[in-house]
Scaffold this motif. Structure first.
Motif, PDB file in Angstrom:
ATOM      1  N   ASP A   1     -12.597  -0.947  -5.650  1.00  0.00           N
ATOM      2  CA  ASP A   1     -12.763  -0.870  -7.082  1.00  0.00           C
ATOM      3  C   ASP A   1     -12.100  -1.564  -7.954  1.00  0.00           C
ATOM      4  N   PRO A   2     -12.499  -2.912  -8.327  1.00  0.00           N
ATOM      5  CA  PRO A   2     -11.637  -3.851  -9.085  1.00  0.00           C
ATOM      6  C   PRO A   2     -11.427  -3.252 -10.459  1.00  0.00           C
TER       7      PRO A   2
ATOM      8  N   GLY B   1       0.656  -1.136  -0.114  1.00  0.00           N
ATOM      9  CA  GLY B   1      -0.120  -0.085  -0.193  1.00  0.00           C
ATOM     10  C   GLY B   1       0.912   1.382  -0.047  1.00  0.00           C
ATOM     11  N   PRO B   2       1.785   1.651   0.810  1.00  0.00           N
ATOM     12  CA  PRO B   2       2.355   2.823   0.852  1.00  0.00           C
ATOM     13  C   PRO B   2       3.215   2.988  -0.645  1.00  0.00           C
ATOM     14  N   GLY B   3       3.315   2.202  -1.529  1.00  0.00           N
ATOM     15  CA  GLY B   3       3.939   2.335  -2.781  1.00  0.00           C
ATOM     16  C   GLY B   3       5.186   1.816  -2.961  1.00  0.00           C
ATOM     17  N   LEU B   4       5.696   2.125  -4.293  1.00  0.00           N
ATOM     18  CA  LEU B   4       7.007   1.368  -4.650  1.00  0.00           C
ATOM     19  C   LEU B   4       8.123   2.305  -4.079  1.00  0.00           C
ATOM     20  N   ASN B   5       9.088   1.288  -3.395  1.00  0.00           N
ATOM     21  CA  ASN B   5      10.240   1.778  -2.941  1.00  0.00           C
ATOM     22  C   ASN B   5      11.406   0.925  -3.321  1.00  0.00           C
ATOM     23  N   ASP B   6      12.642   1.116  -2.735  1.00  0.00           N
ATOM     24  CA  ASP B   6      13.738   0.250  -3.310  1.00  0.00           C
ATOM     25  C   ASP B   6      13.676  -1.063  -2.855  1.00  0.00           C
TER      26      ASP B   6
ATOM     27  N   ARG C   1      -5.833   6.717   0.272  1.00  0.00           N
ATOM     28  CA  ARG C   1      -5.811   6.348  -1.371  1.00  0.00           C
ATOM     29  C   ARG C   1      -6.165   4.905  -1.445  1.00  0.00           C
ATOM     30  N   VAL C   2      -5.609   4.121  -0.472  1.00  0.00           N
ATOM     31  CA  VAL C   2      -5.717   2.534  -1.134  1.00  0.00           C
ATOM     32  C   VAL C   2      -7.077   2.072  -0.705  1.00  0.00           C
ATOM     33  N   THR C   3      -7.933   2.592   0.159  1.00  0.00           N
ATOM     34  CA  THR C   3      -8.967   1.814   0.716  1.00  0.00           C
ATOM     35  C   THR C   3     -10.161   1.997  -0.388  1.00  0.00           C
TER      36      THR C   3
END
Length: 241
Positions: free
Chosen positions: A88-89, A40-45, A81-83
């Motif tokens: 929403d498929p 959920g927090p997003g793309l990281n290293d 943002r994630v919820t």
């Protein structure tokens, strides 16, 4: 160690400009490709390194983006943002298909041999690609036992592997049971591994951010889950010259 080539790729999805990380194996021939969806927090290293590791094994690998280049450190902001995204498929599928389009456009990719793996929200997106009938050879998820719209799991065309911590309060036993029932009713070739004593996001090393309750790293099970994902890919998406 095999030399890999990496580059940042930008592409549109969900009304944002996504910023993904593409890793290519050595050589110049076509190779099977793997999408890697972040939590959920997003793309990281951490997930970028996962893409690099898969490229070392011979795969074209794209660690895709969820939030237009952002990585959330505030859990409340992330959940805001994630919820709705997880509810929403169609939005999840849009994000997944946009990433697939990037991989398909890569000349090194064999478009007939692709898989999707993911963690948390990224794993939910991988599952929705399957429920959308996408031609994938394998789907692997960690901490993502999300269920879909009624009947759509029957469109999954490949084996599904899922891993979860036994003490994960976000994916509790009732959610495990619902996921298993959905996969079984749909006739999917599925597996569920429960890692004893592990919390949510057990796969992810500690980071400098606020952490929600029920989240914690479990180094031993993190290694095992990665080994299980690699084994899934080796079985369903072997690298051949």
């Amino acid at each position: 160690m095999t030399t890999v080539t990496t580059r940042t790729v930008t592409y549109p999805a969900d009304g944002l400009t996504m910023v993904g990380h593409l890793a290519l194996p050595a050589g110049d021939g076509r190779r099977p490709a793997v999408l890697i969806g972040p939590e959920g927090p997003g793309l990281n290293d951490f997930q970028r390194r996962r893409a690099d590791a898969l490229a070392e094994l011979g795969y074209v690998a794209l660690a895709f983006d969820l939030h237009g280049g952002r990585w959330f450190t505030d859990p409340e902001e992330m959940l805001a943002r994630v919820t709705p995204l997880l509810a929403d498929p169609d939005r999840m599928r849009e994000i997944g298909h946009a990433a697939l389009d990037v991989v398909r456009a890569e000349p090194r990719t064999d478009p007939a041999r692709m898989a999707a793996i993911g963690y948390g929200t990224g794993g939910a997106i991988a599952l929705e690609l399957g429920r959308d009938g996408t031609d994938l050879r394998a789907i692997g998820t960690v901490n993502a036992l999300t269920t879909g719209r009624p009947g759509e799991a029957a469109r999954i065309r490949c084996p599904v592997w899922a891993g979860v911590g036994s003490e994960d309060p976000i994916m509790p036993p009732a959610q495990r049971d619902a996921f298993a029932a959905e996969m079984q009713a749909a006739g999917v070739d599925w597996r569920l591994v429960v890692y004893g004593g592990a919390l949510h996001a057990f796969h992810h090393p500690p980071v400098d951010q606020n952490v929600v309750p029920g989240v914690g790293h479990h180094p031993k099970h993190a290694r095992r889950a990665w080994q299980d994902i690699v084994a899934l890919l080796t079985e369903c998406l072997p690298v051949t010259e």
